[in-house]
Motif scaffolding. Structure first.
Motif, short mmCIF file in Angstrom:
data_model
loop_
_atom_site.label_atom_id
_atom_site.label_comp_id
_atom_site.label_asym_id
_atom_site.label_seq_id
_atom_site.Cartn_x
_atom_site.Cartn_y
_atom_site.Cartn_z
N ALA A 1 0.83 -1.21 0.00
CA ALA A 1 0.00 0.00 0.00
C ALA A 1 0.86 1.26 0.00
CB ALA A 1 -0.94 -0.01 1.21
N THR A 2 1.97 1.22 0.72
CA THR A 2 2.88 2.37 0.76
C THR A 2 3.44 2.65 -0.63
OG1 THR A 2 3.46 1.88 3.05
CG2 THR A 2 4.97 3.29 1.83
N GLY A 3 3.88 1.61 -1.31
CA GLY A 3 4.38 1.78 -2.67
C GLY A 3 3.32 2.26 -3.63
N LEU A 4 2.11 1.73 -3.47
CA LEU A 4 0.99 2.11 -4.33
C LEU A 4 0.65 3.59 -4.19
CD1 LEU A 4 -1.26 1.04 -6.26
CD2 LEU A 4 -2.63 0.62 -4.21
N VAL A 5 0.50 4.06 -2.96
CA VAL A 5 0.13 5.47 -2.77
C VAL A 5 1.28 6.40 -3.17
CG1 VAL A 5 -1.61 5.01 -1.00
CG2 VAL A 5 0.70 5.55 -0.30
N PHE A 6 2.51 5.95 -2.99
CA PHE A 6 3.65 6.78 -3.41
C PHE A 6 3.65 6.92 -4.93
CE2 PHE A 6 8.02 7.25 -4.87
CZ PHE A 6 8.37 8.42 -4.22
N ALA A 7 3.48 5.79 -5.62
CA ALA A 7 3.51 5.80 -7.09
C ALA A 7 2.35 6.59 -7.68
CB ALA A 7 3.50 4.37 -7.62
N ARG A 8 1.20 6.54 -7.03
CA ARG A 8 0.00 7.23 -7.54
C ARG A 8 -0.21 8.60 -6.90
NH1 ARG A 8 -2.70 4.65 -11.78
NH2 ARG A 8 -4.54 5.69 -11.00
N ARG A 9 0.76 9.02 -6.09
CA ARG A 9 0.71 10.32 -5.41
C ARG A 9 -0.53 10.48 -4.54
NH1 ARG A 9 3.40 14.43 -9.76
NH2 ARG A 9 5.23 13.14 -10.08
N GLY A 10 -0.84 9.42 -3.81
CA GLY A 10 -1.96 9.45 -2.89
C GLY A 10 -1.46 9.61 -1.46
N SER A 11 -2.27 9.15 -0.51
CA SER A 11 -1.86 9.21 0.89
C SER A 11 -2.32 7.95 1.61
CB SER A 11 -2.41 10.46 1.57
OG SER A 11 -3.82 10.40 1.65
N LEU A 12 -1.61 7.64 2.66
CA LEU A 12 -1.91 6.48 3.48
C LEU A 12 -1.96 6.94 4.93
CD1 LEU A 12 -2.17 3.36 3.81
CD2 LEU A 12 0.31 3.30 4.00
N ASP A 13 -3.10 6.74 5.57
CA ASP A 13 -3.27 7.15 6.96
C ASP A 13 -3.60 5.94 7.82
OD1 ASP A 13 -3.06 10.03 6.53
OD2 ASP A 13 -4.99 9.84 5.52
N ARG A 14 -2.96 5.87 8.97
CA ARG A 14 -3.26 4.81 9.92
C ARG A 14 -4.42 5.29 10.79
NH1 ARG A 14 1.36 1.77 13.12
NH2 ARG A 14 0.26 -0.20 13.24
N VAL A 15 -5.54 4.58 10.71
CA VAL A 15 -6.73 4.94 11.46
C VAL A 15 -6.71 4.27 12.84
CG1 VAL A 15 -9.26 4.85 11.47
CG2 VAL A 15 -8.03 5.20 9.32
N ASP A 16 -6.24 3.04 12.87
CA ASP A 16 -6.13 2.25 14.09
C ASP A 16 -4.94 1.31 13.93
OD1 ASP A 16 -6.81 1.43 16.63
OD2 ASP A 16 -8.57 0.28 16.05
N ARG A 17 -4.70 0.45 14.90
CA ARG A 17 -3.52 -0.42 14.86
C ARG A 17 -3.42 -1.21 13.56
NH1 ARG A 17 -2.26 -5.72 16.35
NH2 ARG A 17 -0.05 -5.95 16.83
N ARG A 18 -4.50 -1.78 13.07
CA ARG A 18 -4.50 -2.58 11.85
C ARG A 18 -5.56 -2.09 10.85
NH1 ARG A 18 -2.90 -8.50 11.78
NH2 ARG A 18 -1.02 -8.49 12.97
N LEU A 19 -5.81 -0.80 10.86
CA LEU A 19 -6.80 -0.20 9.96
C LEU A 19 -6.15 0.99 9.25
CD1 LEU A 19 -9.84 -0.48 9.25
CD2 LEU A 19 -10.29 1.19 11.02
#
Length: 68
Positions: A45-63
């Motif tokens: 997911a980190t690579g995906l959002v980096f490549a697509r210029r998106g964002s990744l947010d941690r909502v909870d421990r595994r969310l």
């Protein structure tokens, strides 16, 4: 609309990429995965959002929320 996914194994990462590339935010619940598989999905997911210029947010421990 937010696409909610609860992968059961790493092979379901395909769905995460599919919906994210379609421009939909993806809420990824990794609570059913082992620690190792959860880390692999977060790495993907980190690579995906980096490549697509998106964002990744941690909502909870595994969310996690992926936003295009």
């Amino acid at each position: 609309m937010v696409k909610k996914l609860r992968p059961q194994n790493y092979n379901e990462v395909l769905y995460v990429g599919h919906f994210f590339r379609k421009g939909l935010p993806v809420l990824m619940d990794l609570s059913d995965l082992s620690e190792d598989e959860a880390k692999q999905l977060v790495d993907f997911a980190t690579g995906l959002v980096f490549a697509r210029r998106g964002s990744l947010d941690r909502v909870d421990r595994r969310l996690f929320l992926l936003q295009p």
